[in-house]
Design an enzyme around this catalytic site. Structure first.
Site, PDB file in Angstrom:
ATOM      1  N   LYS A 224     -12.851 -54.250 -68.745  1.00  0.00           N
ATOM      2  CA  LYS A 224     -12.350 -53.554 -67.554  1.00  0.00           C
ATOM      3  C   LYS A 224     -12.861 -54.179 -66.254  1.00  0.00           C
ATOM      4  O   LYS A 224     -13.814 -54.941 -66.245  1.00  0.00           O
ATOM      5  CB  LYS A 224     -12.666 -52.065 -67.667  1.00  0.00           C
ATOM      6  CG  LYS A 224     -11.727 -51.440 -68.719  1.00  0.00           C
ATOM      7  CD  LYS A 224     -11.747 -49.950 -68.782  1.00  0.00           C
ATOM      8  CE  LYS A 224     -10.675 -49.517 -69.809  1.00  0.00           C
ATOM      9  NZ  LYS A 224     -10.837 -48.153 -70.251  1.00  0.00           N
ATOM     10  N   ARG A 260     -14.244 -48.594 -78.084  1.00  0.00           N
ATOM     11  CA  ARG A 260     -12.897 -49.172 -78.179  1.00  0.00           C
ATOM     12  C   ARG A 260     -12.940 -50.543 -77.525  1.00  0.00           C
ATOM     13  O   ARG A 260     -13.169 -50.652 -76.320  1.00  0.00           O
ATOM     14  CB  ARG A 260     -11.914 -48.241 -77.459  1.00  0.00           C
ATOM     15  CG  ARG A 260     -10.477 -48.708 -77.459  1.00  0.00           C
ATOM     16  CD  ARG A 260      -9.621 -47.755 -76.634  1.00  0.00           C
ATOM     17  NE  ARG A 260      -8.233 -48.182 -76.616  1.00  0.00           N
ATOM     18  CZ  ARG A 260      -7.750 -49.135 -75.809  1.00  0.00           C
ATOM     19  NH1 ARG A 260      -8.528 -49.732 -74.947  1.00  0.00           N
ATOM     20  NH2 ARG A 260      -6.468 -49.447 -75.867  1.00  0.00           N
TER      21      ARG A 260
HETATM   22  N1  PMM Z   1      -8.511 -47.671 -72.072  1.00  0.00           N
HETATM   23  C1  PMM Z   1      -7.299 -48.262 -72.114  1.00  0.00           C
HETATM   24  C2  PMM Z   1      -6.322 -47.780 -73.008  1.00  0.00           C
HETATM   25  N2  PMM Z   1      -6.582 -46.764 -73.840  1.00  0.00           N
HETATM   26  N3  PMM Z   1      -8.071 -45.150 -74.672  1.00  0.00           N
HETATM   27  C3  PMM Z   1      -9.261 -44.562 -74.632  1.00  0.00           C
HETATM   28  N4  PMM Z   1      -9.536 -43.525 -75.463  1.00  0.00           N
HETATM   29  N5  PMM Z   1     -10.244 -44.958 -73.778  1.00  0.00           N
HETATM   30  C4  PMM Z   1     -10.048 -45.987 -72.900  1.00  0.00           C
HETATM   31  O1  PMM Z   1     -10.969 -46.289 -72.127  1.00  0.00           O
HETATM   32  C5  PMM Z   1      -8.780 -46.636 -72.904  1.00  0.00           C
HETATM   33  C6  PMM Z   1      -7.794 -46.172 -73.820  1.00  0.00           C
HETATM   34  C7  PMM Z   1      -7.057 -49.418 -71.187  1.00  0.00           C
HETATM   35  O2  PMM Z   1      -6.105 -50.278 -71.570  1.00  0.00           O
HETATM   36  P1  PMM Z   1      -6.279 -51.649 -72.443  1.00  0.00           P
HETATM   37  O3  PMM Z   1      -5.932 -51.310 -73.843  1.00  0.00           O
HETATM   38  O4  PMM Z   1      -5.288 -52.558 -71.816  1.00  0.00           O
HETATM   39  O5  PMM Z   1      -7.679 -52.129 -72.328  1.00  0.00           O
END
Ligand code: PMM
Length: 283
Positions: A224, A260
């Site tokens: 991020k 994640r």
């Molecule tokens: N961040 C993204 C997408 N989904 N789900 C959860 N539970 N927590 C997160 O911080 C999160 C998420 C950001 O998008 P990316 O898949 O492009 O990194």
């Protein structure tokens, strides 16, 4: 006869192992992996690869939530994720679905997903709580204040940790009132979603205040912007994988349920170090 030696102090209970959730974005426009896995076959192969690298489960999403992203049509989202989920589950892989839409969540669970990962915690789709309740799946409720095209303007907090905790607690109340089993809820601070750089660090440092609500906590720091801000200008996004792995390790040490991540290799190694460190403490 000499007195028996005092009984050793009871060893602390082993911390539950933090799960590694590998990201499979079936999107042409994710900020962090640039649409590399857009084709279903490529996405499936990537999910299999992430598990071989040590992911405990994979998170399949068909809609980018990068800052500024536009929404994807519901049918298109379904078309992207369902075949990938069905195939991965068929290969014995544990899958979560990253969606804000109830219809997509329902189809994904039908295809075998065991977790609904809803970055809006039910706020984006009024039907989500009911679907989550009926599905019997686990449900990730992430802190969210609005869609990605406007979230950067929604980052005002009196106390970011307390406000995020309170807003998540309100979501838990609403979800439970709609029939979601509290035992199935996992909370997520939503790093990068309506959060400015330093607010993400405050949330990580204050993870224990979120955990005090009594739910498992998932941390999604991977690649991020707030990690990119520590690196030289124009550093490639992969350079964020080492800082991500460090965040994974520190989150695991503080008892996070899961992390994640896009780069499973680095986080798996980091979590193995944490587990070895913790076992040394017990031994
Ligand atoms: N961040 C993204 C997408 N989904 N789900 C959860 N539970 N927590 C997160 O911080 C999160 C998420 C950001 O998008 P990316 O898949 O492009 O990194």
């Amino acid at each position: 006869m000499t007195d028996p030696a005092p009984a050793p102090a009871a060893a602390p209970a082993p911390a539950a192992r933090t799960l590694v959730m590998g990201v499979v974005n079936v999107t042409p426009d994710s900020f962090s992996d640039g649409g590399r896995w857009f084709d279903a076959d490529a996405a499936i192969a990537h999910g299999v690869e992430l598990v071989a690298q040590g992911a405990d489960l994979v998170d399949v999403g068909g809609e980018s939530t990068r800052p500024g992203a536009a929404r994807v049509e519901p049918d298109e989202e379904l078309r992207r994720v369902v075949p990938v989920i069905r195939e991965l589950v068929g290969r014995g892989i544990r899958v979560s679905v990253d969606t804000m839409r109830a219809a997509t969540a329902a189809a994904a669970v039908e295809a075998g997903a065991e977790i609904i990962n809803d970055v809006s915690a039910g706020l984006a789709d009024a039907a989500m709580a009911e679907i989550a309740a009926a599905s019997g799946a686990r449900y990730v409720a992430m802190h969210w204040r609005g869609h990605s095209d406007r979230m950067d303007g929604l980052a005002e907090y009196a106390d970011v940790v307390g406000d995020v905790r309170d807003e998540l607690a309100a979501r838990v109340d609403a979800l439970v009132a709609a029939g979601v089993d509290a035992e199935r809820i996992i909370l997520d601070p939503g790093l990068g979603f309506a959060k400015r750089g330093e607010q993400n660090w405050e949330l990580l440092a204050g993870l224990d205040r979120l955990q005090a609500l009594g739910f498992p906590v998932l941390v999604g720091a991977s690649r991020k912007r707030f990690l990119g801000a520590m690196l030289p200008d124009a550093a490639p996004v992969e350079d964020r994988d080492l800082p991500t792995a460090v965040v994974s390790a520190l989150s695991a040490e503080r008892g996070a349920w899961g992390v994640r991540v896009h780069d499973v290799v680095a986080t798996r190694r980091a979590l193995d170090v944490v587990a070895a460190w913790q076992s040394g403490r017990r031994g």
